[in-house]
Design an enzyme around this catalytic site. Structure first.
Site, PDB file in Angstrom:
ATOM      1  N   CYS A  15      28.156 -39.498   1.138  1.00  0.00           N
ATOM      2  CA  CYS A  15      29.134 -39.629   2.225  1.00  0.00           C
ATOM      3  C   CYS A  15      28.350 -39.863   3.521  1.00  0.00           C
ATOM      4  CB  CYS A  15      30.038 -38.400   2.307  1.00  0.00           C
ATOM      5  SG  CYS A  15      29.168 -36.847   2.616  1.00  0.00           S
ATOM      6  N   ASN A  18      26.792 -35.676   4.471  1.00  0.00           N
ATOM      7  CA  ASN A  18      26.312 -34.858   3.335  1.00  0.00           C
ATOM      8  C   ASN A  18      26.553 -33.362   3.571  1.00  0.00           C
ATOM      9  OD1 ASN A  18      23.184 -34.248   1.534  1.00  0.00           O
ATOM     10  ND2 ASN A  18      25.210 -34.478   0.701  1.00  0.00           N
ATOM     11  N   CYS A  20      30.224 -32.367   3.853  1.00  0.00           N
ATOM     12  CA  CYS A  20      31.626 -32.104   3.461  1.00  0.00           C
ATOM     13  C   CYS A  20      31.941 -32.729   2.101  1.00  0.00           C
ATOM     14  CB  CYS A  20      32.596 -32.648   4.518  1.00  0.00           C
ATOM     15  SG  CYS A  20      32.425 -31.881   6.147  1.00  0.00           S
ATOM     16  N   SER A  22      30.399 -35.280  -0.006  1.00  0.00           N
ATOM     17  CA  SER A  22      29.479 -35.495  -1.140  1.00  0.00           C
ATOM     18  C   SER A  22      28.966 -34.186  -1.762  1.00  0.00           C
ATOM     19  CB  SER A  22      28.338 -36.447  -0.774  1.00  0.00           C
ATOM     20  OG  SER A  22      27.560 -35.983   0.289  1.00  0.00           O
ATOM     21  N   ASP A 134      37.496 -38.693   5.226  1.00  0.00           N
ATOM     22  CA  ASP A 134      36.619 -37.770   5.949  1.00  0.00           C
ATOM     23  C   ASP A 134      37.454 -36.594   6.485  1.00  0.00           C
ATOM     24  OD1 ASP A 134      34.934 -36.508   7.699  1.00  0.00           O
ATOM     25  OD2 ASP A 134      34.365 -38.320   8.784  1.00  0.00           O
TER      26      ASP A 134
END
Ligand code: 4NP
Length: 165
Positions: A15, A18, A20, A22, A134
């Site tokens: 993401c 790194n 939240c 992934s 996100d």
């Protein structure tokens, strides 16, 4: 060759930060393969396209949501590197921006072999191009939604890998 001698299937979830999405996907997928007794067949990692949070633990909101479903988040953030394309079998992006950044970075790899995809492309219920949104600037509902989407996509991805290995 018997399956115990085969090299592990390596997967890196990616993401932006790194912290939240992934690491959430990493924890979900690790839990799924563990539950199936397949942990020895996989190497599982995650990374971010940005260096902004390198070295940090996952966002506490992500850790809290994951722990509510029994997932442990143990990683620290790292930035994706060109040699990740040489070493991983699969690099799975959370959104289209991540995918675009990965494709650009892949051009710097020496011997790229990773298959790069959107994670949700492995969810049979998702339309092509679907993203894991996100959650960073939103509320806790967004972190639960990340887990819902990661669970569905990781299940589909695991079925895909097992069917083709
Ligand atoms: P992630 O979420 O990409 O899922 O880890 C974000 C983390 C941090 C930021 C944005 C998204 N940030 O702007 O710092």
């Amino acid at each position: 060759m018997s399956s115990t001698q085969e090299p592990p299937i390596s997967v890196c979830f990616v993401c932006l930060g790194n912290i939240c999405r992934s690491p959430s996907a990493e924890a979900v997928f690790a839990s799924r393969v563990q539950a199936r007794g397949l942990a020895h067949r996989f190497t599982i990692d995650s990374a971010g396209t940005s260096s902004a949070h390198v070295g940090e633990r996952p966002d506490p909101r992500a850790t809290r949501a994951a722990s509510g479903r029994g997932y442990a988040m143990q990683s620290r953030a790292r930035e994706v590197r060109a040699d990740d394309f040489d070493s991983f079998d699969f690099i799975l992006a959370m959104d289209v921006n991540n995918l675009t950044d990965l494709k650009r970075l892949q051009t710097l790899a020496k011997h790229p072999r990773a298959q790069i995809s959107l994670l949700r492309d492995f969810d049979p219920a998702s339309p092509p191009g679907a993203e894991v949104p996100d959650p960073y600037y939103g509320g806790k509902h967004g972190f639960e939604r990340v887990l819902d989407l990661c669970e569905a996509a990781c299940d589909g991805f695991l079925e895909h890998v097992l069917a083709s290995s």
